[in-house]
Design a protein around this motif. Structure first.
Motif, mmCIF file in Angstrom:
data_model
loop_
_atom_site.group_PDB
_atom_site.id
_atom_site.type_symbol
_atom_site.label_atom_id
_atom_site.label_comp_id
_atom_site.label_asym_id
_atom_site.label_seq_id
_atom_site.Cartn_x
_atom_site.Cartn_y
_atom_site.Cartn_z
ATOM 1 N N UNK A 37 0.623 -1.401 0.199
ATOM 2 C CA UNK A 37 -0.038 -0.046 0.044
ATOM 3 C C UNK A 37 0.712 1.259 -0.117
ATOM 4 N N UNK A 38 0.640 2.234 -0.753
ATOM 5 C CA UNK A 38 1.331 3.329 -0.848
ATOM 6 C C UNK A 38 1.284 4.161 0.384
ATOM 7 N N UNK A 144 -7.706 1.138 6.567
ATOM 8 C CA UNK A 144 -7.731 1.054 5.161
ATOM 9 C C UNK A 144 -6.283 0.277 4.767
ATOM 10 N N UNK A 145 -5.224 1.239 5.249
ATOM 11 C CA UNK A 145 -4.054 0.764 4.807
ATOM 12 C C UNK A 145 -3.858 -0.765 5.289
ATOM 13 N N UNK A 146 -4.078 -1.040 6.378
ATOM 14 C CA UNK A 146 -4.055 -2.468 6.716
ATOM 15 C C UNK A 146 -4.691 -3.609 6.012
ATOM 16 N N UNK A 147 -5.937 -2.940 5.669
ATOM 17 C CA UNK A 147 -6.807 -3.639 5.024
ATOM 18 C C UNK A 147 -6.205 -4.008 3.386
ATOM 19 N N UNK A 148 -5.929 -2.853 2.894
ATOM 20 C CA UNK A 148 -5.161 -2.909 1.578
ATOM 21 C C UNK A 148 -4.013 -3.711 1.555
ATOM 22 N N UNK A 149 -3.251 -3.914 2.551
ATOM 23 C CA UNK A 149 -2.106 -4.819 2.449
ATOM 24 C C UNK A 149 -2.550 -6.164 2.578
ATOM 25 N N UNK A 150 -3.265 -6.304 3.293
ATOM 26 C CA UNK A 150 -3.919 -7.815 3.520
ATOM 27 C C UNK A 150 -4.606 -8.315 2.016
ATOM 28 N N UNK A 151 -5.189 -7.410 1.227
ATOM 29 C CA UNK A 151 -5.687 -7.943 0.100
ATOM 30 C C UNK A 151 -4.622 -7.954 -0.839
ATOM 31 N N UNK A 165 -2.004 -9.492 8.498
ATOM 32 C CA UNK A 165 -2.574 -8.318 8.326
ATOM 33 C C UNK A 165 -4.168 -8.081 8.680
ATOM 34 N N UNK A 166 -4.656 -9.219 8.269
ATOM 35 C CA UNK A 166 -6.135 -9.292 8.663
ATOM 36 C C UNK A 166 -6.508 -9.664 10.105
#
Length: 195
Positions: A37-38, A144-151, A165-166
């Motif tokens: 994630x950026x 959001x950043x953590x969720x983006x990392x997980x995805x 991450x999740x």
């Protein structure tokens, strides 16, 4: 006196070079971890160890240069003490640099990124970011950043990173919600915490 000037000049040059090289490598390492994630890159910039290490180096190089450009014609005891202080500060800078590199190496792993994210998002920061999101749709939700990392990890088949991450996203959401509830501040959000 020439020996002291040469020492100070060499010390300032070496420290500046090491600082430039290490922070360049650090930026590359940060870029590698931002593939998740950026929004993760600012976590590194707010890292206390980064700020402390950079500050120690800046003060050390600054002292070297002040002493170098203010060298008295005859070596006074105060000047010699300043040179010793500059040498000691250079050693201290090297020690902080070692700590920084160790922390950066740890933070470059998916688990390290998650830990860094957790350290950055205390309850008050979480509350402020939720409020910012509610007032401005261009803001992102706190997790959001953590969720983006997980995805991203899921899409790249990095199961362990995705699970970490999740799991942390869920844990942080529950912990922050409970902390706000215990402080009686949940109503501050008009019951809008959706995480």
């Amino acid at each position: 006196d020439r020996t002291l000037r040469a020492f100070l000049g060499t010390l300032a040059t070496v420290q500046s070079g090491v600082l430039a090289i290490v922070f360049s490598v650090a930026l590359v390492a940060i870029q590698l971890t931002t593939r998740y994630s950026s929004r993760i890159a600012p976590l590194y910039a707010r890292s206390p160890i980064l700020q402390f290490t950079f500050s120690v180096f800046a003060v050390s190089v600054g002292l070297d240069l002040v002493l170098l450009f203010n060298t008295p014609l005859n070596g006074t005891p105060a000047f010699r003490a300043g040179v010793y202080a500059a040498g000691g500060l250079a050693v201290g800078a090297a020690v902080t640099l070692y700590g920084f590199v160790r922390r950066l190496t740890d933070a470059a792993t998916p688990e390290g990124v998650v830990r860094l994210f957790e350290q950055d998002l205390d309850t008050e920061t979480y509350l402020a970011r939720v409020r910012a999101f509610e007032g401005d749709e261009s803001e992102t939700r706190p997790l959001r950043s953590l969720h983006t990392m997980a995805m991203t990890a899921v899409s790249e088949h990095e199961v362990a990173a995705a699970e970490t991450a999740l799991s942390k996203e869920r844990e942080l959401a529950i912990n922050r919600h409970q902390a706000l509830q215990e402080r009686g501040r949940l109503s501050d959000l008009d019951n809008s915490i959706q995480h």
